[in-house]
Design a protein around this motif. Structure first.
Motif, PDB file in Angstrom:
ATOM      1  N   ILE B  36       0.832  -1.201   0.000  1.00 29.18           N
ATOM      2  CA  ILE B  36       0.000   0.000   0.000  1.00 29.18           C
ATOM      3  C   ILE B  36       0.869   1.255   0.000  1.00 29.18           C
ATOM      4  CG2 ILE B  36      -1.874   1.205   1.212  1.00 29.18           C
ATOM      5  CD1 ILE B  36      -2.237  -1.519   2.787  1.00 29.18           C
ATOM      6  N   GLY B  37       0.660   2.130  -0.974  1.00 29.66           N
ATOM      7  CA  GLY B  37       1.466   3.348  -1.045  1.00 29.66           C
ATOM      8  C   GLY B  37       0.604   4.591  -1.232  1.00 29.66           C
ATOM      9  N   GLU B  38       1.025   5.686  -0.612  1.00 32.44           N
ATOM     10  CA  GLU B  38       0.262   6.933  -0.723  1.00 32.44           C
ATOM     11  C   GLU B  38       0.528   7.657  -2.035  1.00 32.44           C
ATOM     12  OE1 GLU B  38       0.631   9.426   2.701  1.00 32.44           O
ATOM     13  OE2 GLU B  38      -0.335   7.960   4.020  1.00 32.44           O
ATOM     14  N   GLU B  39       1.695   7.377  -2.637  1.00 31.43           N
ATOM     15  CA  GLU B  39       2.013   8.027  -3.909  1.00 31.43           C
ATOM     16  C   GLU B  39       1.339   7.267  -5.060  1.00 31.43           C
ATOM     17  OE1 GLU B  39       6.138   9.407  -4.510  1.00 31.43           O
ATOM     18  OE2 GLU B  39       6.494   8.597  -2.524  1.00 31.43           O
ATOM     19  N   LEU B  63      12.281   5.405 -13.686  1.00 34.37           N
ATOM     20  CA  LEU B  63      12.654   5.375 -12.270  1.00 34.37           C
ATOM     21  C   LEU B  63      12.064   4.187 -11.513  1.00 34.37           C
ATOM     22  CD1 LEU B  63      12.356   9.172 -11.388  1.00 34.37           C
ATOM     23  CD2 LEU B  63      14.466   7.848 -11.573  1.00 34.37           C
ATOM     24  N   VAL B  64      10.942   3.636 -11.992  1.00 35.85           N
ATOM     25  CA  VAL B  64      10.330   2.535 -11.219  1.00 35.85           C
ATOM     26  C   VAL B  64      11.270   1.338 -11.171  1.00 35.85           C
ATOM     27  CG1 VAL B  64       7.904   3.118 -11.535  1.00 35.85           C
ATOM     28  CG2 VAL B  64       9.054   1.636 -13.216  1.00 35.85           C
ATOM     29  N   LEU B  65      11.238   0.654 -10.015  1.00 36.19           N
ATOM     30  CA  LEU B  65      12.086  -0.531  -9.859  1.00 36.19           C
ATOM     31  C   LEU B  65      11.553  -1.677 -10.699  1.00 36.19           C
ATOM     32  CD1 LEU B  65      12.515  -0.083  -6.059  1.00 36.19           C
ATOM     33  CD2 LEU B  65      14.388  -0.176  -7.695  1.00 36.19           C
ATOM     34  N   ARG B  66      10.225  -1.802 -10.721  1.00 33.77           N
ATOM     35  CA  ARG B  66       9.584  -2.829 -11.528  1.00 33.77           C
ATOM     36  C   ARG B  66       8.307  -2.235 -12.093  1.00 33.77           C
ATOM     37  NH1 ARG B  66      11.323  -4.478  -6.905  1.00 33.77           N
ATOM     38  NH2 ARG B  66      13.142  -5.827  -6.969  1.00 33.77           N
ATOM     39  N   PRO B  67       7.983  -2.589 -13.329  1.00 27.36           N
ATOM     40  CA  PRO B  67       6.760  -2.035 -13.924  1.00 27.36           C
ATOM     41  C   PRO B  67       5.508  -2.603 -13.241  1.00 27.36           C
ATOM     42  CG  PRO B  67       7.770  -3.665 -15.386  1.00 27.36           C
ATOM     43  CD  PRO B  67       8.703  -3.491 -14.232  1.00 27.36           C
ATOM     44  N   ASN B  68       4.395  -1.911 -13.366  1.00 22.59           N
ATOM     45  CA  ASN B  68       3.154  -2.342 -12.711  1.00 22.59           C
ATOM     46  C   ASN B  68       2.781  -3.785 -13.045  1.00 22.59           C
ATOM     47  OD1 ASN B  68       3.230   0.376 -12.083  1.00 22.59           O
ATOM     48  ND2 ASN B  68       1.001   0.596 -12.174  1.00 22.59           N
ATOM     49  N   GLY B  69       3.051  -4.179 -14.293  1.00 25.41           N
ATOM     50  CA  GLY B  69       2.722  -5.534 -14.732  1.00 25.41           C
ATOM     51  C   GLY B  69       3.399  -6.608 -13.894  1.00 25.41           C
ATOM     52  N   LEU B  79      -1.662  -1.336  -4.072  1.00 26.75           N
ATOM     53  CA  LEU B  79      -2.671  -0.291  -3.899  1.00 26.75           C
ATOM     54  C   LEU B  79      -1.961   1.054  -3.834  1.00 26.75           C
ATOM     55  CD1 LEU B  79      -4.916  -1.888  -1.082  1.00 26.75           C
ATOM     56  CD2 LEU B  79      -5.217  -2.021  -3.568  1.00 26.75           C
ATOM     57  N   LEU B  80      -2.090   1.841  -4.904  1.00 25.72           N
ATOM     58  CA  LEU B  80      -1.446   3.157  -4.936  1.00 25.72           C
ATOM     59  C   LEU B  80      -2.456   4.250  -4.611  1.00 25.72           C
ATOM     60  CD1 LEU B  80       0.764   2.629  -8.114  1.00 25.72           C
ATOM     61  CD2 LEU B  80       1.457   2.469  -5.713  1.00 25.72           C
ATOM     62  N   ASN B  81      -1.983   5.435  -4.301  1.00 26.58           N
ATOM     63  CA  ASN B  81      -2.848   6.552  -3.901  1.00 26.58           C
ATOM     64  C   ASN B  81      -3.769   6.143  -2.750  1.00 26.58           C
ATOM     65  OD1 ASN B  81      -2.042   8.513  -5.921  1.00 26.58           O
ATOM     66  ND2 ASN B  81      -3.012   7.126  -7.392  1.00 26.58           N
ATOM     67  N   GLU B  82      -3.241   5.332  -1.859  1.00 24.27           N
ATOM     68  CA  GLU B  82      -4.073   4.773  -0.780  1.00 24.27           C
ATOM     69  C   GLU B  82      -3.368   4.981   0.554  1.00 24.27           C
ATOM     70  OE1 GLU B  82      -7.214   3.672   0.534  1.00 24.27           O
ATOM     71  OE2 GLU B  82      -7.253   2.541  -1.353  1.00 24.27           O
ATOM     72  N   ALA B  83      -4.097   5.469   1.529  1.00 22.92           N
ATOM     73  CA  ALA B  83      -3.495   5.694   2.848  1.00 22.92           C
ATOM     74  C   ALA B  83      -4.063   4.704   3.855  1.00 22.92           C
ATOM     75  CB  ALA B  83      -3.778   7.124   3.302  1.00 22.92           C
ATOM     76  N   VAL B  84      -3.232   4.361   4.832  1.00 25.05           N
ATOM     77  CA  VAL B  84      -3.689   3.524   5.932  1.00 25.05           C
ATOM     78  C   VAL B  84      -4.018   4.433   7.099  1.00 25.05           C
ATOM     79  CG1 VAL B  84      -3.000   1.759   7.596  1.00 25.05           C
ATOM     80  CG2 VAL B  84      -2.379   1.513   5.195  1.00 25.05           C
ATOM     81  N   ARG B  85      -5.209   4.247   7.664  1.00 25.21           N
ATOM     82  CA  ARG B  85      -5.664   5.141   8.729  1.00 25.21           C
ATOM     83  C   ARG B  85      -5.272   4.621  10.102  1.00 25.21           C
ATOM     84  NH1 ARG B  85     -11.779   6.019   8.095  1.00 25.21           N
ATOM     85  NH2 ARG B  85     -11.931   4.281   9.532  1.00 25.21           N
ATOM     86  N   ALA B  86      -5.301   3.308  10.258  1.00 26.11           N
ATOM     87  CA  ALA B  86      -5.025   2.751  11.586  1.00 26.11           C
ATOM     88  C   ALA B  86      -4.638   1.282  11.495  1.00 26.11           C
ATOM     89  CB  ALA B  86      -6.261   2.895  12.472  1.00 26.11           C
ATOM     90  N   ILE B  87      -4.007   0.824  12.575  1.00 24.65           N
ATOM     91  CA  ILE B  87      -3.732  -0.597  12.738  1.00 24.65           C
ATOM     92  C   ILE B  87      -4.630  -1.086  13.867  1.00 24.65           C
ATOM     93  CG2 ILE B  87      -1.992  -2.336  13.302  1.00 24.65           C
ATOM     94  CD1 ILE B  87       0.140  -0.169  12.568  1.00 24.65           C
ATOM     95  N   ASP B  88      -5.434  -2.092  13.576  1.00 24.60           N
ATOM     96  CA  ASP B  88      -6.288  -2.695  14.597  1.00 24.60           C
ATOM     97  C   ASP B  88      -5.609  -3.986  15.039  1.00 24.60           C
ATOM     98  OD1 ASP B  88      -8.196  -3.970  16.124  1.00 24.60           O
ATOM     99  OD2 ASP B  88      -9.866  -3.538  14.751  1.00 24.60           O
TER     100      ASP B  88
END
Lengths: 102, 417
Positions: B36-39, B63-69, B79-88
């Motif tokens: 999961i990445g915020e960028e 610049l990417v280390l590996r392509p999306n494929g 999961l890009l453009n995704e933030a984690v709000r909490a750890i339960d």
């Protein structure tokens, strides 16, 4: 696209298409070839992308730079056909090349 | 469920997180991995952002280390453009910003650091930048046109690398450093002096021991920097490069042990044995040095990715590594192996007045670190000697007529005899 065959330390071969302009190291990292770390990202600063080039291809991949030779001096198990894969740019001329991970 | 099929959730899709997903597959893990990445970009190389890419090719495809494929082909849920709000922790789940919950057997925090900001009057003016992400680099690149005046706040790696890149782009550059020398936190004084001289010879104006009081501008855009001694430095663009802050809020809120980063053991485990932390955010043991610290570097990210993967999969840990760092400025390649804190003497090999020398830091007769300027053999040889912990002869180390390889070999002979 040039086809490159990477053979890892335990002998597993992976043949992949690598876009011309990428380095052999980048081609390996993009395909998760074990043993090719590329810690410096291709800046010729670390020797974590050490490979052996099949002797028949020596002329086509070109010579080592002084920087590369200095780094290789201290790499493990250096052989005559040792290279840093970040210093070799893939082109159509390398289509069919086999690279052994050191 | 065996470790090879356990569910791994990785928070943070930077170099460390991306490398972990890759090595887990290399080591035979077949279970679900969520990264999961915020960028908006798959894990990519950050080091070029202050160097070549800043004035050249900033293409994410390069610049990417590996392509999306690759992630799709390897069953990694990216999961890009995704933030984690909490750890339960009681439920063994992470909660995404959307409210969605993901269950884990192993959770890895690879949340990295964010650029530290200067909270001073005027610091929200346009034209004041920090540099961490590809987006930041794109913005900064757009500002670095020939003839523009760049002021860099902070003489660390990022600041100095950007200064060198901006000189190459034809900007006029001023660097402001609070300490008495550049690279104060990361290198010895000999190296600092060398880089100060080198930057000045390239045309950089360097002010040491100065502090920024405020930024001034035309109401919306920055026009200069005011120092606490009253001096003003005109600027068209300002880069603030004063270090990073660990993104450890999730860990703190989850009640994990933290300090200067998320505290982990040699196996990258946090105070919760099912949660790991790797990369820039992790405060980790440094086994060769009998101390602990937080290292911001790609080699550290890769190393800890391996440690975490082995740990999650119940495999033998990798060999203890020698931390190392590098920097490219102008035609200077700096390579540092080891950590200099704790050294009680040093030896210079070569001439510090030239662009090719090394500084070796020792504790008694044991090598702790080497700083090598355009001297790759000294770096590589030094790295080996640091790892071996063998006694060394400082006089031989200082003699450039003796190949470094022989110094290293001799150390080995001394030990076996």
């Amino acid at each position: 696209m040039p086809k490159i065959t990477y053979i890892d330390r335990v002998g597993v071969a992976l043949s992949v298409d690598v876009k011309p302009g990428l380095s052999l190291m980048e081609g390996a990292v993009r395909n998760n070839v074990p043993g090719i770390e590329g810690e410096c990202g291709g800046a010729c600063a670390c020797a974590t992308c050490h490979v052996y080039i099949d002797p028949d291809w020596k002329d086509r991949v070109g010579p080592q730079s002084a920087m590369e030779a200095s780094l290789l001096e201290f790499a493990d198990d250096v052989r005559e056909n040792s290279r840093l894969s970040c210093q070799i740019t893939v082109s159509q001329a390398l289509d069919g090349l086999t690279v052994h991970v050191a | 469920m065996g470790p090879m099929s356990c569910r791994v959730v990785i928070v943070g899709a930077g170099h460390a997180g991306g490398a972990l997903a890759a090595v887990l597959r290399q080591y035979g893990h077949e279970g679900p991995i969520t990264l999961i990445g915020e960028e908006g970009t798959a894990p990519y190389q950050r080091p070029p952002l202050s160097k070549a890419a800043l004035t050249g090719d900033l293409d994410p495809e390069t610049l990417v280390l590996r392509p999306n494929g690759w992630y799709i082909d390897n069953g990694i849920n990216l999961l890009l453009n995704e933030a984690v709000r909490a750890i339960d922790r009681p439920a063994s789940q992470v909660v995404l910003a959307s409210g969605q919950r993901l269950s884990y057997d192993a959770l890895v925090l690879a949340t990295g650091v964010r650029a530290r900001n200067l909270d001073l009057p005027g610091s929200t003016l346009a034209g004041i930048a920090t540099l961490r992400t590809i987006e930041d680099a794109r913005t900064l690149k757009g500002e670095l046109a020939s003839g523009r005046r760049l002021v860099v706040v902070g003489g660390g790696y990022v600041g100095l690398e950007v200064a060198a890149s901006a000189i190459a782009a034809g900007c006029s550059v001023t660097v402001l450093e609070r300490e008495a020398r550049v690279l104060n936190r990361v290198a010895g004084p000999t190296l600092s002096e060398y880089f100060e001289r080198r930057h000045r010879s390239e045309g950089v104006i360097l002010h040491l021991g100065v502090q920024v009081a405020s930024f001034f501008g035309n109401g919306s855009r920055v026009e200069g920097v005011k120092l606490t001694d009253g001096r003003e430095v005109a600027a068209d663009v300002v880069l603030v490069g004063i270090g990073g802050l660990p993104n450890q809020e999730l860990a703190i809120e989850a009640g994990l042990q933290t300090g200067n980063g998320v505290i982990v053991d040699e196996a990258t485990k946090t105070s919760d044995p099912r949660i790991f932390a790797i990369g820039d955010v992790a405060y980790r043991p440094l086994p060769l040095y009998d101390e602990a610290g937080r290292l911001e570097s790609v080699p550290n990210a890769l190393e800890q990715a391996k440690q975490a993967a082995r740990s999650i999969l119940h495999q033998e840990p990798p060999e203890r590594e020698v931390p190392w760092f590098w920097s490219d400025q102008y035609n200077v390649k700096l390579q540092i192996a080891g950590l200099i804190s704790g050294a009680d003497n040093h030896v210079i090999r070569g001439n510090v007045g030239t662009d090719r020398f090394s500084v070796f830091y020792l504790l008694g007769d044991r090598l702790l670190a080497v700083e090598a300027i355009n001297s790759p053999a000294d770096f590589m040889g030094g790295k080996r000697m640091i790892a071996s912990r063998e006694p060394l002869c400082a006089a031989r180390l200082a003699d450039p007529a003796i190949p470094i390889k022989d110094v290293a070999m001799k150390a080995r002979l001394l030990k076996t005899s």
